[in-house]
Design a protein around this motif. Structure first.
Motif, PDB file in Angstrom:
ATOM      1  N   ARG A 137      39.010  40.207  52.212  1.00 18.61           N
ATOM      2  CA  ARG A 137      37.607  40.364  52.176  1.00 18.61           C
ATOM      3  C   ARG A 137      36.822  39.177  53.095  1.00 18.61           C
ATOM      4  NH1 ARG A 137      34.412  38.193  48.722  1.00 18.61           N
ATOM      5  NH2 ARG A 137      35.953  37.749  46.961  1.00 18.61           N
ATOM      6  N   ASP A 138      37.220  37.959  52.723  1.00 21.48           N
ATOM      7  CA  ASP A 138      36.517  37.136  53.668  1.00 21.48           C
ATOM      8  C   ASP A 138      36.475  36.784  54.840  1.00 21.48           C
ATOM      9  OD1 ASP A 138      35.186  36.093  51.255  1.00 21.48           O
ATOM     10  OD2 ASP A 138      36.669  34.526  50.501  1.00 21.48           O
ATOM     11  N   TYR A 144      29.066  40.869  51.678  1.00 18.61           N
ATOM     12  CA  TYR A 144      29.784  41.139  50.034  1.00 18.61           C
ATOM     13  C   TYR A 144      29.356  42.459  49.381  1.00 18.61           C
ATOM     14  CZ  TYR A 144      31.724  40.080  45.614  1.00 18.61           C
ATOM     15  OH  TYR A 144      32.435  39.925  44.474  1.00 18.61           O
ATOM     16  N   GLU A 255      23.034  41.686  43.921  1.00 20.55           N
ATOM     17  CA  GLU A 255      22.980  40.749  42.559  1.00 20.55           C
ATOM     18  C   GLU A 255      23.862  39.884  42.812  1.00 20.55           C
ATOM     19  OE1 GLU A 255      23.533  43.142  39.261  1.00 20.55           O
ATOM     20  OE2 GLU A 255      25.153  44.066  39.842  1.00 20.55           O
ATOM     21  N   ASN A 256      23.908  38.497  42.329  1.00 26.05           N
ATOM     22  CA  ASN A 256      24.734  37.666  42.379  1.00 26.05           C
ATOM     23  C   ASN A 256      25.091  36.902  41.098  1.00 26.05           C
ATOM     24  OD1 ASN A 256      23.416  38.077  45.027  1.00 26.05           O
ATOM     25  ND2 ASN A 256      25.210  37.064  45.828  1.00 26.05           N
ATOM     26  N   PRO A 257      26.401  36.468  40.891  1.00 23.65           N
ATOM     27  CA  PRO A 257      26.402  35.730  39.600  1.00 23.65           C
ATOM     28  C   PRO A 257      26.109  34.338  39.735  1.00 23.65           C
ATOM     29  CG  PRO A 257      28.612  35.869  40.689  1.00 23.65           C
ATOM     30  CD  PRO A 257      27.569  36.477  41.521  1.00 23.65           C
ATOM     31  N   SER A 259      25.399  30.811  37.105  1.00 23.80           N
ATOM     32  CA  SER A 259      25.384  29.986  35.927  1.00 23.80           C
ATOM     33  C   SER A 259      24.155  29.596  35.396  1.00 23.80           C
ATOM     34  CB  SER A 259      26.449  28.656  36.003  1.00 23.80           C
ATOM     35  OG  SER A 259      27.732  29.072  36.325  1.00 23.80           O
ATOM     36  N   MET A 273      20.839  26.995  39.000  1.00 20.27           N
ATOM     37  CA  MET A 273      20.836  25.701  40.178  1.00 20.27           C
ATOM     38  C   MET A 273      21.834  26.536  41.213  1.00 20.27           C
ATOM     39  SD  MET A 273      21.337  22.730  38.053  1.00 20.27           S
ATOM     40  CE  MET A 273      21.835  21.538  39.268  1.00 20.27           C
ATOM     41  N   LYS A 275      23.270  26.994  45.218  1.00 17.95           N
ATOM     42  CA  LYS A 275      23.489  26.168  46.404  1.00 17.95           C
ATOM     43  C   LYS A 275      23.721  27.238  47.569  1.00 17.95           C
ATOM     44  CE  LYS A 275      27.101  23.759  48.666  1.00 17.95           C
ATOM     45  NZ  LYS A 275      28.572  22.970  48.669  1.00 17.95           N
ATOM     46  N   GLY A 278      25.695  31.479  51.754  1.00 18.31           N
ATOM     47  CA  GLY A 278      25.714  32.794  52.437  1.00 18.31           C
ATOM     48  C   GLY A 278      24.391  33.527  52.658  1.00 18.31           C
ATOM     49  N   PHE A 280      22.422  35.512  50.810  1.00 10.53           N
ATOM     50  CA  PHE A 280      21.242  35.522  49.748  1.00 10.53           C
ATOM     51  C   PHE A 280      20.796  34.258  49.647  1.00 10.53           C
ATOM     52  CE2 PHE A 280      20.277  34.814  45.309  1.00 10.53           C
ATOM     53  CZ  PHE A 280      18.970  35.128  45.158  1.00 10.53           C
ATOM     54  N   THR A 281      21.871  33.260  49.086  1.00 11.34           N
ATOM     55  CA  THR A 281      21.496  31.912  48.851  1.00 11.34           C
ATOM     56  C   THR A 281      20.782  31.240  49.881  1.00 11.34           C
ATOM     57  OG1 THR A 281      23.869  31.320  49.277  1.00 11.34           O
ATOM     58  CG2 THR A 281      23.286  31.764  46.904  1.00 11.34           C
ATOM     59  N   GLN A 432      34.515  30.974  42.836  1.00  9.29           N
ATOM     60  CA  GLN A 432      35.286  31.466  43.907  1.00  9.29           C
ATOM     61  C   GLN A 432      36.407  32.120  43.254  1.00  9.29           C
ATOM     62  OE1 GLN A 432      33.955  31.308  47.254  1.00  9.29           O
ATOM     63  NE2 GLN A 432      35.047  32.901  48.039  1.00  9.29           N
ATOM     64  N   TYR A 433      36.954  33.471  43.503  1.00  6.28           N
ATOM     65  CA  TYR A 433      38.146  33.929  42.885  1.00  6.28           C
ATOM     66  C   TYR A 433      39.078  33.861  43.725  1.00  6.28           C
ATOM     67  CZ  TYR A 433      34.533  35.801  39.665  1.00  6.28           C
ATOM     68  OH  TYR A 433      33.685  35.693  38.881  1.00  6.28           O
TER      69      TYR A 433
HETATM   70  C1  LIG Z   1      30.912  33.062  37.500  1.00  4.25           C
HETATM   71  C2  LIG Z   1      29.944  32.616  38.750  1.00  4.25           C
HETATM   72  C3  LIG Z   1      29.169  31.556  38.367  1.00  4.25           C
HETATM   73  C4  LIG Z   1      28.571  31.286  39.533  1.00  4.25           C
HETATM   74  N1  LIG Z   1      27.550  30.233  39.407  1.00  4.25           N
HETATM   75  C5  LIG Z   1      26.947  29.755  40.478  1.00  4.25           C
HETATM   76  C6  LIG Z   1      26.091  28.801  40.392  1.00  4.25           C
HETATM   77  O1  LIG Z   1      25.482  28.308  39.184  1.00  4.25           O
HETATM   78  N2  LIG Z   1      25.136  28.125  41.436  1.00  4.25           N
HETATM   79  C7  LIG Z   1      25.919  28.637  42.663  1.00  4.25           C
HETATM   80  O2  LIG Z   1      25.101  28.143  43.868  1.00  4.25           O
HETATM   81  N3  LIG Z   1      26.585  29.343  42.897  1.00  4.25           N
HETATM   82  C8  LIG Z   1      27.391  30.133  41.619  1.00  4.25           C
HETATM   83  N4  LIG Z   1      28.385  31.114  42.016  1.00  4.25           N
HETATM   84  C9  LIG Z   1      28.649  31.487  43.588  1.00  4.25           C
HETATM   85  C10 LIG Z   1      27.543  32.285  43.960  1.00  4.25           C
HETATM   86  O3  LIG Z   1      27.610  33.730  43.210  1.00  4.25           O
HETATM   87  C11 LIG Z   1      27.960  32.688  45.390  1.00  4.25           C
HETATM   88  O4  LIG Z   1      27.600  31.575  46.148  1.00  4.25           O
HETATM   89  C12 LIG Z   1      26.726  33.896  45.829  1.00  4.25           C
HETATM   90  O5  LIG Z   1      27.052  34.779  45.168  1.00  4.25           O
HETATM   91  C13 LIG Z   1      26.840  33.847  47.304  1.00  4.25           C
HETATM   92  O6  LIG Z   1      26.055  34.732  47.794  1.00  4.25           O
HETATM   93  P1  LIG Z   1      25.573  34.955  49.298  1.00  4.25           P
HETATM   94  O7  LIG Z   1      24.962  36.213  49.351  1.00  4.25           O
HETATM   95  O8  LIG Z   1      24.615  33.787  49.481  1.00  4.25           O
HETATM   96  O9  LIG Z   1      26.768  34.788  49.925  1.00  4.25           O
HETATM   97  P2  LIG Z   1      27.525  35.905  50.816  1.00  4.25           P
HETATM   98  O10 LIG Z   1      27.794  35.367  52.132  1.00  4.25           O
HETATM   99  O11 LIG Z   1      27.206  37.061  50.355  1.00  4.25           O
HETATM  100  O12 LIG Z   1      29.062  35.477  49.845  1.00  4.25           O
HETATM  101  C14 LIG Z   1      29.767  34.308  50.002  1.00  4.25           C
HETATM  102  C15 LIG Z   1      31.018  34.336  49.158  1.00  4.25           C
HETATM  103  O13 LIG Z   1      30.195  34.480  47.693  1.00  4.25           O
HETATM  104  C16 LIG Z   1      30.728  35.195  46.893  1.00  4.25           C
HETATM  105  N5  LIG Z   1      29.910  36.233  46.458  1.00  4.25           N
HETATM  106  C17 LIG Z   1      28.849  36.766  47.034  1.00  4.25           C
HETATM  107  N6  LIG Z   1      28.128  37.740  46.557  1.00  4.25           N
HETATM  108  C18 LIG Z   1      28.885  37.883  45.283  1.00  4.25           C
HETATM  109  C19 LIG Z   1      28.715  38.811  44.249  1.00  4.25           C
HETATM  110  N7  LIG Z   1      27.728  39.537  44.126  1.00  4.25           N
HETATM  111  N8  LIG Z   1      29.571  38.637  43.236  1.00  4.25           N
HETATM  112  C20 LIG Z   1      30.705  37.540  43.218  1.00  4.25           C
HETATM  113  N9  LIG Z   1      30.685  36.849  44.300  1.00  4.25           N
HETATM  114  C21 LIG Z   1      30.050  36.873  45.219  1.00  4.25           C
HETATM  115  C22 LIG Z   1      31.987  35.786  47.484  1.00  4.25           C
HETATM  116  O14 LIG Z   1      32.953  35.257  47.170  1.00  4.25           O
HETATM  117  C23 LIG Z   1      31.518  35.855  48.896  1.00  4.25           C
HETATM  118  O15 LIG Z   1      32.767  35.783  49.913  1.00  4.25           O
HETATM  119  C24 LIG Z   1      28.928  31.731  40.963  1.00  4.25           C
HETATM  120  C25 LIG Z   1      29.988  32.495  41.049  1.00  4.25           C
HETATM  121  C26 LIG Z   1      30.410  32.889  39.884  1.00  4.25           C
HETATM  122  C27 LIG Z   1      31.723  34.096  40.111  1.00  4.25           C
END
Ligand SMILES: Cc1cc2nc3c(=O)[nH]c(=O)nc-3n(C[C@H](O)[C@H](O)[C@H](O)COP(=O)(O)OP(=O)(O)OC[C@H]3O[C@@H](n4cnc5c(N)ncnc54)[C@H](O)[C@@H]3O)c2cc1C
Length: 434
Positions: A137-138, A144, A255-257, A259, A273, A275, A278, A280-281, A432-433
């Motif tokens: 995927r990555d 995502y 929607e993103n996970p 903590s 909090m 960081k 990608g 969304f963040t 990250q899984y």
């Molecule tokens: C259980 C858990 C708790 C987390 N807690 C925090 C936190 O407290 N603070 C924090 O900054 N980050 C946390 N993260 C990571 C955070 O979810 C990703 O950084 C964020 O989703 C990235 O989204 P993006 O659209 O900016 O990046 P994208 O460019 O869309 O994705 C970058 C990577 O982030 C992961 N990701 C993106 N979207 C999702 C999604 N919907 N579900 C699962 N993984 C996704 C994937 O590995 C993807 O390759 C946590 C992740 C998990 C699984």
């Protein structure tokens, strides 16, 4: 639910169709044919179970942790793939032909009827594609959410194709009992997606949240606070996480996970909090207070509530501090008397967050790129550092809660186990899984 009970339920669920097929099936056939059918039946049952292991079931992720649930999802998908790919080849040498009225469950021949086989062939081609797209995927150039949508649709198409294949081409699946077993199991799997992607959002739409503040903590880290607009908010344990949707429809896949960094004892507002990483963040800084949000949770098992260990060790790497600060805040607000020691690693000093709040705590800061004159620890969180910070008794008796990069978590866990810490006293969350 206890992890062992979950494993037992899983084993019963995936072997049940096999056992029922054996009970309802005709006389035994050559061993290879039975193995071929058995692998197909197991693969189908495992694929259906993958829907439940996809991380959204609280009973699963709150018991073993979301990262462990997803790890099982990924590993068992690979095993199911191998079973599914082997299954047709083991029929080699079996007489084949069209459907025969006197042999409705195809006990004596392998069907060559294309309409009965087409769905199996489609699933046979789609399944490796689904697994390969997920594994790589990555490396692929789409976001995502697109991947998640395709993964979900692909999984449903495969499940329905397998249902057709099992009933019309399967040598056991044609039995009326098995037809119903497969319809019910496939129905449950598909209904779980309908539940999470239609019914949960429908409920969430009636309980919207609202962004109340967005604060920059460090150059790439933000604090976002949301408050419930209707209803009592979120029930959670400090350290758990939630799925956060900001500014999109409740039905959106955006929607993103994250903590939860706030403490349940601090009231209904929930803080995250985040960081920049990608799509969304990186847009967090542009979110304005008042924006509608939806929060689905709470998930995960990173919690020290109700535990009896005399001390709590919190070990964070970078943004992994988020759930740990939530735990610390809850302990302080509730007057928890357990000892607490924190190790907090970052690359540079400017990435350290919540420094004022942590000033009152027993914290060891670790920087891999320390500035001149840095008086804290330098380098990475390492076994020797752990041995310096914790006594052998503390390593054995305390509960260790950690969150950060996978390599750090693996190292700390291995070291603690080598020092005699039981694995049920080591709790971790991975962001990250794979
Ligand atoms: C259980 C858990 C708790 C987390 N807690 C925090 C936190 O407290 N603070 C924090 O900054 N980050 C946390 N993260 C990571 C955070 O979810 C990703 O950084 C964020 O989703 C990235 O989204 P993006 O659209 O900016 O990046 P994208 O460019 O869309 O994705 C970058 C990577 O982030 C992961 N990701 C993106 N979207 C999702 C999604 N919907 N579900 C699962 N993984 C996704 C994937 O590995 C993807 O390759 C946590 C992740 C998990 C699984």
């Amino acid at each position: 639910m206890k992890p062992l009970l979950l494993i037992l339920i899983y084993l019963v669920a995936v072997t049940l169709p096999l056992i029922l097929s054996w009970v309802t099936g005709g006389p035994p056939r050559p061993v290879l044919q039975e193995i071929a059918s058995g692998l197909g039946i197991l693969a189908y049952a495992m694929i259906l179970a993958e829907f439940v292991l996809s991380g959204r079931f609280k009973s699963v992720s709150n018991s073993v942790g979301m990262d462990v649930a997803i790890w099982f999802h990924q590993m068992l998908a690979r095993v199911a793939l191998v079973f599914a790919l082997l299954h047709p080849f083991l029929y080699g040498g079996t007489p084949s032909g069209g459907t025969r009225p006197w042999d409705p469950t195809r006990a004596l021949t392998v069907t060559t009827d294309f309409t009965a086989l087409a769905s199996g062939i489609a699933a046979f081609a789609l399944l490796p594609a689904l697994v390969l797209f997920a594994v790589h995927r990555d490396k692929l150039d789409y976001n995502y959410e697109t991947w998640r949508l395709m993964h979900g649709i692909g999984a449903v198409v495969i499940a329905l194709a397998l249902l057709h294949h099992a009933v019309y081409a399967g040598r056991y699946g044609g039995h009326p009992v098995m037809v119903w077993v497969w319809i019910i199991l496939t129905g449950i799997a598909v209904a779980s997606l309908v539940y999470f992607y239609l019914l949960v959002p429908l409920r969430a739409r009636g309980k919207p949240w609202c962004v109340t503040s967005v604060t920059q903590l460090t150059p790439r880290q933000w604090e976002v606070t949301v408050a419930p607009q209707k209803g009592g908010g979120l029930r959670y344990h400090a350290g758990q996480f939630a799925w956060l949707n900001i500014g999109h429809s409740a039905f959106s896949l955006h929607e993103n996970p994250f903590s939860i960094a706030s403490a349940p004892a601090s009231g209904p507002e929930v803080t995250f909090m985040i960081k920049e990483l990608g799509d969304f963040t990186r847009t967090i800084g542009g979110i304005t207070p008042g924006t509608v949000a939806y929060v689905d949770g709470a998930y995960g098992n990173l919690s020290v509530d109700g535990r009896s260990e005399p001390g709590v060790a919190l070990i964070a790497g970078g943004i992994g501090i988020a759930p740990l600060i939530g735990i610390l805040r809850q302990m302080r607000l509730t007057g928890d008397t357990r000892k607490v020691r924190v190790i907090y690693g970052n690359r540079s000093e400017e990435q350290i967050t919540c420094r004022d709040e942590l000033a009152a705590e027993d914290v060891t800061y670790v920087l891999s790129e320390p500035p001149p004159g840095w008086t804290g620890e330098s380098g990475m969180i390492s076994p020797t550092l752990l041995d310096r910070v914790f006594t052998p008794e503390e390593m054995r008796d305390w509960v260790f809660v950690m969150c950060g990069p996978g390599a750090m978590l693996d190292m700390v866990e291995d070291h603690l186990i080598a020092r005699g810490a039981p694995s049920d006293r080591i709790l971790s969350e991975r962001f990250q899984y794979d």
